[in-house]
Design a protein around this motif. Structure first.
Motif, mmCIF file in Angstrom:
data_model
loop_
_atom_site.group_PDB
_atom_site.id
_atom_site.type_symbol
_atom_site.label_atom_id
_atom_site.label_comp_id
_atom_site.label_asym_id
_atom_site.label_seq_id
_atom_site.Cartn_x
_atom_site.Cartn_y
_atom_site.Cartn_z
ATOM 1 N N LYS A 22 49.494 3.378 -4.712
ATOM 2 C CA LYS A 22 50.518 2.325 -4.815
ATOM 3 C C LYS A 22 51.876 2.996 -4.654
ATOM 4 O O LYS A 22 52.090 4.102 -5.187
ATOM 5 N N THR A 30 54.562 2.345 -6.174
ATOM 6 C CA THR A 30 55.145 2.607 -7.501
ATOM 7 C C THR A 30 54.658 3.948 -8.067
ATOM 8 O O THR A 30 55.441 4.721 -8.619
ATOM 9 N N PHE A 39 59.880 -6.820 -11.468
ATOM 10 C CA PHE A 39 59.653 -5.595 -12.240
ATOM 11 C C PHE A 39 60.872 -4.984 -12.939
ATOM 12 O O PHE A 39 60.717 -4.261 -13.898
ATOM 13 N N GLY A 61 52.859 -3.677 -13.862
ATOM 14 C CA GLY A 61 52.407 -5.027 -13.529
ATOM 15 C C GLY A 61 53.461 -6.085 -13.844
ATOM 16 O O GLY A 61 53.200 -7.285 -13.790
ATOM 17 N N GLY A 62 54.689 -5.623 -14.155
ATOM 18 C CA GLY A 62 55.717 -6.511 -14.692
ATOM 19 C C GLY A 62 56.357 -7.482 -13.712
ATOM 20 O O GLY A 62 57.155 -8.327 -14.135
ATOM 21 N N ASP A 83 54.938 -9.877 -12.462
ATOM 22 C CA ASP A 83 54.437 -11.172 -12.950
ATOM 23 C C ASP A 83 55.440 -11.793 -13.917
ATOM 24 O O ASP A 83 55.617 -13.014 -13.948
HETATM 25 N N1 ASP Z 1 55.001 -2.294 -8.934
HETATM 26 C C1 ASP Z 1 54.854 -2.352 -10.346
HETATM 27 C C2 ASP Z 1 53.509 -1.744 -10.751
HETATM 28 O O1 ASP Z 1 52.790 -1.233 -9.910
HETATM 29 C C3 ASP Z 1 55.032 -3.723 -10.893
HETATM 30 C C4 ASP Z 1 54.146 -4.784 -10.299
HETATM 31 O O2 ASP Z 1 53.574 -4.598 -9.236
HETATM 32 O O3 ASP Z 1 54.008 -5.836 -10.922
HETATM 33 O O4 ASP Z 1 53.201 -1.742 -11.897
#
Ligand code: ASP
Length: 444
Positions: free
Chosen positions: A48, A50, A174, A189-190, A192
């Protein structure tokens, strides 16, 4: 009708996925506010963006020559990922200047959160340019307190005013900013959460969360072959199932929209024809099956305490629970009988404190027997339909008996929304399949 749409990392992993997301956006003019994630994995052992950004920042600030060299090569890979998206979309956009600034900021140590946030920032830049929609930097509309906690009231106030000025916008997910101007992110995951905050700020009719699954499934597809999808689920049911490990959505994403009465719809970018799952506060719609979902977790241990006349000893439970609290153990379930009580905890945590806990219980309440049982699983059978249907637990237990599964524990939540069943780890999958079959397969 006003829709806020959020696209997750896998929905923006490469140019093809970007294209699908843009087609979805363009297909419905109500999809006016768009929240992108950073590009996710294109294939299972891909990385990813990130994760690459976190690692790059670590290398950029390590201070030795070898790390700096590695930083430059990893940073180039990140640039290439974005460039291939731009090229694949046949766009005439250059992010060169952005990348020069970001690279210099990494080397001067602008912070890990800043580094991670650039994934969403750059996704947003590309999306805004491709769709020809204004870009609104999340750093100007999402606020955190000095201690890193999200500031919902300031965010809602500033974001509502800012988005009122623009009929459409791309707002990267995010991240946001702290009072000193530095960048802060939500937990992983923020994006969302950002989607949910935007939906609330613009009073959306619906928050569409586009991801790589067609919503929630009645059971884990690794256990049940092609399980049915859940059409609609209430927030409370979702909470019960997510707690037992069924996660599609960041938990903190629920609060902003739930408070504002905005439903969330989980949709699949790769299968836009699927209806997905609608998450609502309450629904009059009769559920298709008595149960909404089944989820479970393995590796719990139970401590069962027996003592004659336990029921008449005032403070017995409190003293036992104090032992767990003193040892920093969180309790998952606590079924009790007249002269017995059992306490379910995570096995690994308990085994690390086994002697302290058992000795502590003997000291605190002087029991007749303390029994420790390991390798247990907990299965939650969740459904708003269970309340109105007689014989639900009977059906569960006869299905399990037929499947030769011995039930060690049963705990029906006071909400009558869920029944928790304890079985041995080795029976976990069989039990879930048996419950699924009796409530779903046989009803089709
Ligand atoms: N890119 C960030 C992550 O991988 C946030 C997201 O995708 O929601 O955690």
């Amino acid at each position: 009708m006003l829709k806020v749409v959020k696209f997750g990392g896998s929905s923006l992993a490469d140019a093809d996925q970007f294209q699908k997301a843009c087609d979805i956006i363009n297909e419905d003019e109500n999809r006016r506010y768009i929240v992108p994630s950073a590009p996710g994995k294109r294939f299972s052992d891909d990385r990813k963006v990130t994760d690459m950004l976190y690692e790059s920042y670590y290398l950029a600030t390590a201070g030795d020559e070898a790390s700096t060299k590695l930083f430059h090569s990893l940073f180039d890979q990140i640039k290439e990922r974005y460039q291939s998206i731009i090229d694949g979309l046949y766009m005439d956009l250059s992010l060169e200047e952005e990348f020069d600034t970001i690279e210099a900021d990494f080397l001067s140590g602008r912070g890990e959160a800043y580094a991670a946030s650039r994934g969403e920032y750059l996704s947003g830049k590309i999306l805004a340019s491709y769709l020809n929609v204004p870009f609104v930097d999340a750093a100007d509309v999402v606020y955190f307190h000095e201690d890193g906690k999200f500031d919902p009231s300031l965010t809602d106030e500033v974001m509502s005013l800012r988005l009122e000025e623009t009929y459409r916008a791309v707002i990267p997910g995010f991240y946001g900013r702290k009072p000193d101007g530095s960048i802060e992110t939500f937990s992983r995951g923020g994006s969302d959460i950002t989607g949910s905050i935007v939906a609330r700020a613009v009073h959306a009719d619906i928050y569409e969360n586009w991801t790589d699954v067609s919503g929630f499934l009645v059971a884990d597809p690794n256990i049940v072959h092609h399980p049915k999808a859940i059409d609609s689920i209430t927030y409370r049911e979702l909470r019960e199932l997510s707690y037992m490990g069924a996660t599609v959505l960041h938990e903190a994403a629920i609060f902003p929209v739930r408070e504002a009465g905005i439903p969330i719809q989980i949709r699949n970018t790769d299968r836009p024809q699927d209806p997905g799952t609608l998450i609502v506060e309450s629904t009059k719609q009769k559920p298709r099956f008595v149960l909404t979902g089944i989820a479970g977790k393995k590796d719990f241990a139970s401590v069962t305490i027996e003592k004659e006349m336990m029921n008449s000893e005032i403070g017995f439970c409190r003293k036992v629970l104090q032992v767990f609290e003193d040892n920093g153990l969180s309790i998952e379930h606590m079924p009790s009988g007249i002269d017995t009580m059992s306490i379910f905890v995570h096995q690994e945590e308990l085994l690390a404190k086994r002697t302290e806990v058992i000795d502590g219980i003997y000291e605190a309440v002087n029991p007749d027997v303390v029994d420790l049982e390991t390798d247990q699983s907990l299965i939650a059978v969740v459904g708003r339909g269970m309340r109105e249907n007689r014989g639900t637990s009977g059906r569960i237990f006869s299905a399990l008996a037929h499947a030769n599964v011995n039930v060690n524990m049963i705990d029906q939540g006071s909400s009558e929304l869920n029944i928790i069943i304890g079985v041995k780890n080795q029976d976990f999958e069989t039990a879930i399949r048996a419950i699924y079959d009796i409530f779903v397969t046989t009803q089709l």
